[in-house]
Scaffold this motif. Structure first.
Motif, mmCIF file in Angstrom:
data_model
loop_
_atom_site.group_PDB
_atom_site.id
_atom_site.type_symbol
_atom_site.label_atom_id
_atom_site.label_comp_id
_atom_site.label_asym_id
_atom_site.label_seq_id
_atom_site.Cartn_x
_atom_site.Cartn_y
_atom_site.Cartn_z
ATOM 1 N N SER A 29 0.843 -1.189 0.000
ATOM 2 C CA SER A 29 0.000 0.000 0.000
ATOM 3 C C SER A 29 0.883 1.246 0.000
ATOM 4 O O SER A 29 2.067 1.197 0.288
ATOM 5 C CB SER A 29 -0.930 -0.016 1.208
ATOM 6 O OG SER A 29 -0.172 -0.131 2.397
ATOM 7 N N LYS A 30 0.247 2.358 -0.322
ATOM 8 C CA LYS A 30 1.018 3.599 -0.415
ATOM 9 C C LYS A 30 1.506 4.031 0.963
ATOM 10 O O LYS A 30 0.942 3.664 1.983
ATOM 11 C CB LYS A 30 0.174 4.681 -1.065
ATOM 12 C CG LYS A 30 -0.852 5.337 -0.144
ATOM 13 C CD LYS A 30 -1.483 6.535 -0.830
ATOM 14 C CE LYS A 30 -2.342 7.328 0.111
ATOM 15 N NZ LYS A 30 -1.639 8.196 1.030
ATOM 16 N N LYS A 31 2.560 4.819 0.949
ATOM 17 C CA LYS A 31 3.119 5.349 2.188
ATOM 18 C C LYS A 31 2.175 6.405 2.756
ATOM 19 O O LYS A 31 1.762 7.329 2.059
ATOM 20 C CB LYS A 31 4.502 5.967 1.891
ATOM 21 C CG LYS A 31 5.145 6.645 3.069
ATOM 22 C CD LYS A 31 5.681 5.651 4.068
ATOM 23 C CE LYS A 31 6.442 6.371 5.175
ATOM 24 N NZ LYS A 31 6.190 5.803 6.480
ATOM 25 N N GLU B 183 -6.262 5.087 4.058
ATOM 26 C CA GLU B 183 -5.920 3.873 3.321
ATOM 27 C C GLU B 183 -4.483 3.460 3.607
ATOM 28 O O GLU B 183 -3.559 4.271 3.529
ATOM 29 C CB GLU B 183 -6.094 4.108 1.820
ATOM 30 C CG GLU B 183 -5.790 2.870 0.994
ATOM 31 C CD GLU B 183 -5.923 3.115 -0.506
ATOM 32 O OE1 GLU B 183 -5.410 2.292 -1.261
ATOM 33 O OE2 GLU B 183 -6.524 4.130 -0.893
ATOM 34 N N GLY B 184 -4.308 2.183 3.983
ATOM 35 C CA GLY B 184 -2.980 1.634 4.181
ATOM 36 C C GLY B 184 -2.392 1.841 5.561
ATOM 37 O O GLY B 184 -1.284 1.375 5.840
ATOM 38 N N ASN C 116 3.713 1.973 8.118
ATOM 39 C CA ASN C 116 2.565 2.883 8.171
ATOM 40 C C ASN C 116 1.853 2.870 9.515
ATOM 41 O O ASN C 116 0.666 3.168 9.601
ATOM 42 C CB ASN C 116 1.565 2.611 7.038
ATOM 43 C CG ASN C 116 2.054 3.136 5.704
ATOM 44 O OD1 ASN C 116 2.879 4.042 5.634
ATOM 45 N ND2 ASN C 116 1.536 2.568 4.633
#
Length: 102
Positions: free
Chosen positions: A2-4, A72-73, A41
């Motif tokens: 997932s994105k940072k 998100e993430g 995260n």
């Protein structure tokens, strides 16, 4: 992967957390002292209240945690309360200080 998650993501989420006594968000009030995000995260936020006797502290901290969990993430979320240093009106956003004549 997932994105940072970024500090900006966390601040944007926290702008939705309102101190109902004042009707203002915790970011504009300057209640957020520090945001740390690790490589997984996981987010740790250090924040304060306008006064140690704030009757809404528990609810505000819970709202902050829930708002961050919606990113998100995001991994684990920890919101820690401190009164060191004590909050002062100088921590408010320039817009709020102007609005209140500070």
């Amino acid at each position: 992967m997932s994105k940072k998650v970024t500090k900006e993501d966390v601040l944007n989420a926290l702008k939705n957390v309102i101190d109902f006594e004042l009707g203002l968000d915790v970011v504009s009030l300057g209640l957020v002292y520090d945001i740390q995000i690790d490589d997984q995260n996981n987010v740790k936020v250090l924040m304060t209240m306008t006064t140690p006797m704030c009757p809404l502290a528990g609810m505000i901290l819970s709202d902050a945690e829930e708002a961050i969990k919606k990113i998100e993430g995001v991994g684990n979320v920890e919101v820690e309360l401190t009164f060191d240093p004590p909050w002062s009106p100088e921590r408010m956003s320039p817009e709020l200080r102007e609005k209140f004549g500070i």
